[in-house]
Scaffold this motif. Structure first.
Motif, PDB file in Angstrom:
ATOM      1  N   ARG A  88       0.860  -1.189   0.000  1.00 31.98           N
ATOM      2  CA  ARG A  88       0.000   0.000   0.000  1.00 31.98           C
ATOM      3  C   ARG A  88       0.892   1.232   0.000  1.00 31.98           C
ATOM      4  O   ARG A  88       1.810   1.334   0.816  1.00 31.98           O
ATOM      5  N   LYS A  89       0.633   2.127  -0.946  1.00 35.06           N
ATOM      6  CA  LYS A  89       1.376   3.387  -0.962  1.00 35.06           C
ATOM      7  C   LYS A  89       0.387   4.518  -0.888  1.00 35.06           C
ATOM      8  O   LYS A  89      -0.686   4.460  -1.508  1.00 35.06           O
ATOM      9  N   GLN A  90       0.749   5.547  -0.144  1.00 37.27           N
ATOM     10  CA  GLN A  90      -0.089   6.743  -0.127  1.00 37.27           C
ATOM     11  C   GLN A  90       0.816   7.931  -0.403  1.00 37.27           C
ATOM     12  O   GLN A  90       1.834   8.126   0.278  1.00 37.27           O
ATOM     13  N   ILE A  91       0.442   8.687  -1.417  1.00 31.73           N
ATOM     14  CA  ILE A  91       1.280   9.780  -1.889  1.00 31.73           C
ATOM     15  C   ILE A  91       0.478  11.077  -1.830  1.00 31.73           C
ATOM     16  O   ILE A  91      -0.626  11.149  -2.383  1.00 31.73           O
ATOM     17  N   GLU A  92       1.035  12.055  -1.187  1.00 34.30           N
ATOM     18  CA  GLU A  92       0.389  13.372  -1.215  1.00 34.30           C
ATOM     19  C   GLU A  92       0.983  14.158  -2.384  1.00 34.30           C
ATOM     20  O   GLU A  92       2.192  14.359  -2.456  1.00 34.30           O
ATOM     21  N   ILE A  93       0.103  14.576  -3.280  1.00 28.85           N
ATOM     22  CA  ILE A  93       0.554  15.343  -4.447  1.00 28.85           C
ATOM     23  C   ILE A  93       0.175  16.804  -4.204  1.00 28.85           C
ATOM     24  O   ILE A  93      -0.987  17.111  -3.935  1.00 28.85           O
ATOM     25  N   THR A 131     -13.066   5.096   2.082  1.00 26.83           N
ATOM     26  CA  THR A 131     -14.297   4.330   1.845  1.00 26.83           C
ATOM     27  C   THR A 131     -14.090   3.143   0.905  1.00 26.83           C
ATOM     28  O   THR A 131     -14.985   2.324   0.741  1.00 26.83           O
ATOM     29  N   VAL A 132     -12.912   3.035   0.265  1.00 24.11           N
ATOM     30  CA  VAL A 132     -12.741   1.943  -0.695  1.00 24.11           C
ATOM     31  C   VAL A 132     -12.441   0.599  -0.020  1.00 24.11           C
ATOM     32  O   VAL A 132     -12.604  -0.444  -0.631  1.00 24.11           O
ATOM     33  N   SER A 133     -12.004   0.641   1.231  1.00 26.26           N
ATOM     34  CA  SER A 133     -11.675  -0.602   1.932  1.00 26.26           C
ATOM     35  C   SER A 133     -11.772  -0.343   3.436  1.00 26.26           C
ATOM     36  O   SER A 133     -11.661   0.795   3.886  1.00 26.26           O
ATOM     37  N   SER A 134     -11.923  -1.430   4.207  1.00 21.02           N
ATOM     38  CA  SER A 134     -11.953  -1.239   5.663  1.00 21.02           C
ATOM     39  C   SER A 134     -10.537  -1.181   6.246  1.00 21.02           C
ATOM     40  O   SER A 134     -10.370  -1.062   7.462  1.00 21.02           O
ATOM     41  N   ASP A 135      -9.516  -1.291   5.431  1.00 24.28           N
ATOM     42  CA  ASP A 135      -8.111  -1.158   5.841  1.00 24.28           C
ATOM     43  C   ASP A 135      -7.950   0.073   6.759  1.00 24.28           C
ATOM     44  O   ASP A 135      -8.127   1.205   6.323  1.00 24.28           O
ATOM     45  N   PRO A 136      -7.620  -0.152   8.049  1.00 27.17           N
ATOM     46  CA  PRO A 136      -7.591   0.963   9.007  1.00 27.17           C
ATOM     47  C   PRO A 136      -6.461   1.950   8.773  1.00 27.17           C
ATOM     48  O   PRO A 136      -6.439   3.038   9.365  1.00 27.17           O
ATOM     49  N   ASP A 137      -5.508   1.592   7.906  1.00 29.85           N
ATOM     50  CA  ASP A 137      -4.368   2.472   7.685  1.00 29.85           C
ATOM     51  C   ASP A 137      -4.523   3.411   6.493  1.00 29.85           C
ATOM     52  O   ASP A 137      -3.582   4.140   6.146  1.00 29.85           O
ATOM     53  N   ILE A 138      -5.693   3.394   5.885  1.00 28.50           N
ATOM     54  CA  ILE A 138      -5.917   4.360   4.800  1.00 28.50           C
ATOM     55  C   ILE A 138      -6.099   5.743   5.423  1.00 28.50           C
ATOM     56  O   ILE A 138      -6.889   5.924   6.360  1.00 28.50           O
ATOM     57  N   ILE A 139      -5.360   6.701   4.921  1.00 31.49           N
ATOM     58  CA  ILE A 139      -5.481   8.076   5.423  1.00 31.49           C
ATOM     59  C   ILE A 139      -6.761   8.676   4.824  1.00 31.49           C
ATOM     60  O   ILE A 139      -6.937   8.665   3.607  1.00 31.49           O
ATOM     61  N   PRO A 140      -7.661   9.169   5.676  1.00 29.86           N
ATOM     62  CA  PRO A 140      -8.912   9.722   5.154  1.00 29.86           C
ATOM     63  C   PRO A 140      -8.663  10.928   4.244  1.00 29.86           C
ATOM     64  O   PRO A 140      -7.750  11.710   4.467  1.00 29.86           O
ATOM     65  N   SER A 141      -9.476  11.048   3.223  1.00 30.76           N
ATOM     66  CA  SER A 141      -9.347  12.173   2.300  1.00 30.76           C
ATOM     67  C   SER A 141      -9.883  13.453   2.931  1.00 30.76           C
ATOM     68  O   SER A 141     -10.819  13.404   3.735  1.00 30.76           O
TER      69      SER A 141
END
Ligand code: GTR
Length: 398
Positions: A88-93, A131-141
């Motif tokens: 999982r990657k999260q990138i702030e653009i 909202t795309v997954s219940s993965d608790p580590d997704i940073i909310p938009s």
């Protein structure tokens, strides 16, 4: 709510084939001054640019060509996501221009079992990354307080990963919060267009801004060492299906384009006036298309184009258009016919379009270079849709 507006409008909408006013579609393979187009070269050098500029000026609007400063900040890179099967990657653009900054948050899942660069489905989300997954580590938009996993049924992450594809998504509000009162928060603010009144008649609004966003995410994907940027599958549902078609038409880097139930101003022929019409959409969503598009309210016959010509702009790349039987507001038959007619251009390239103008049985995809299905059910993104998009991507990329 979104639905309230359209239930009211739907009362006057026509769904009766026998009540469709007679119409003639503009000829795809003839220039506005009447020259026949018979070769790929004439298509690419004369007719395609002509159509692209008409769609830009009359339908979706121009985005300023200014070069915006962009920076990427990796907020997360975790190799044990999705039970260890994905990274999982999260990138702030961050985009900056004229002293103004806007941010978009990109969420990606990439399959760990593929050791080479991977093809990626790029698909914006409606309610926030969380909202795309219940993965608790997704940073909310930003701009969303919707609960985690709220839209998970539309995002079969494991299925996509198992099939060897990556998934990339951004909340579409990051580029334009979807409301006629929120220009100032949108990406358009970077170009000095903070309010509705400042936008010229042929200026891009929300759909152009979202399409711009799809291209900017593509810019990022080109820099990611784990991604094969020559195999990005651009996908959008509904208003974002309209957007994926427009982004696919304007940005040739997308390898495959998918429109899920895009309807009016997307894959559906405007002249049929079935379900949602140009007049209804411009009233309900004045911030979506360019202002010039309003000229055709109740005057579809005067449109210099129709939507089969938008689909043809994707050629020769693989194109998949999908409808849902009960989503009559999007006019499944009108989506099918425009897809069939766009086949003329694929034929110039020696490729197979749908090769029929008879609508296929429900749940029976036609899958050539151009693909189409009409599944049972309502306006939504389902496993059936995804399974066929994966099959289609396999067919053309593997
Ligand atoms: C409806 C709109 C459609 C479609 C849909 C959606 O309200 O009338 O054109 O875009 O929303 O995006 O779900």
């Amino acid at each position: 709510s979104l639905l309230a507006g359209h239930a009211q409008e739907a009362d006057e909408a026509n769904y009766d084939e026998s009540k469709i006013p007679p119409y003639t579609l503009p000829a795809l393979l003839k220039t506005s001054d009447g020259r026949e187009i018979t070769t790929v070269q004439q298509w690419e050098q004369i007719r395609r640019p002509e159509l692209l500029s008409v769609f830009t000026e009359q339908v979706y609007g121009k985005m300023p060509a200014d070069k915006v400063d962009v920076s990427y900040k990796k907020l997360d890179d975790n190799h044990s996501a999705v039970n260890g099967s994905a990274t999982r990657k999260q990138i702030e653009i961050t985009f900056s221009h004229n002293g103004i900054e806007r941010k978009a948050l990109l969420l990606m899942y990439l399959p760990n079992h593929v050791k080479t660069k991977v093809p990626v489905f790029l698909h914006f989300n409606f309610q926030g990354n969380q909202t795309v997954s219940s993965d608790p580590d997704i940073i909310p938009s930003q701009y969303s307080d919707r609960p985690r996993g709220n839209q998970a049924s539309r995002w079969p992450v494991e299925k996509i990963i198992d099939a060897g594809y990556g998934l990339a998504t951004v909340h579409y509000f990051d580029f334009f919060p979807d409301s006629k009162d929120r220009y100032a928060e949108s990406i358009l603010a970077l170009f000095g267009h903070p309010s509705e009144g400042d936008i010229p008649a042929d200026g891009g609004q929300a759909i152009a801004a979202w399409a711009w966003g799809y291209s900017r995410v593509m810019d990022y994907l080109e820099t990611d060492w784990q991604v094969d940027a020559s195999t990005i599958i651009l996908m959008g549902h509904s208003r974002l299906g309209k957007t994926s078609l427009w982004a696919g038409a304007t940005d040739p880097r997308f390898a495959i384009v998918i429109s899920n139930e895009s309807g009016c101003g997307g894959a559906a022929l405007s002249r049929r006036q079935v379900g949602e019409t140009v007049n209804r959409i411009n009233h309900a969503f004045p911030h979506w298309f360019c202002k010039n598009f309003r000229r055709y309210n109740k005057k579809e016959g005067e449109l210099p184009i129709d939507q089969h010509e938008l689909l043809a702009l994707i050629a020769p790349r693989p194109l998949y258009v999908a409808s849902a039987e009960e989503d009559r507001w999007s006019d499944p038959k009108g989506e099918f016919l425009s897809t069939a007619y766009a086949g003329e251009v694929y034929k110039l390239y020696g490729m197979k379009g749908l090769e029929t103008t008879t609508m296929p049985t429900v749940n029976m995809p036609i899958m050539n270079r151009v693909a189409y299905h009409n599944r049972t059910g309502v306006h939504d993104v389902t496993d059936f849709d995804w399974e066929n998009y994966i099959k289609f991507a396999d067919k053309w990329l593997k």
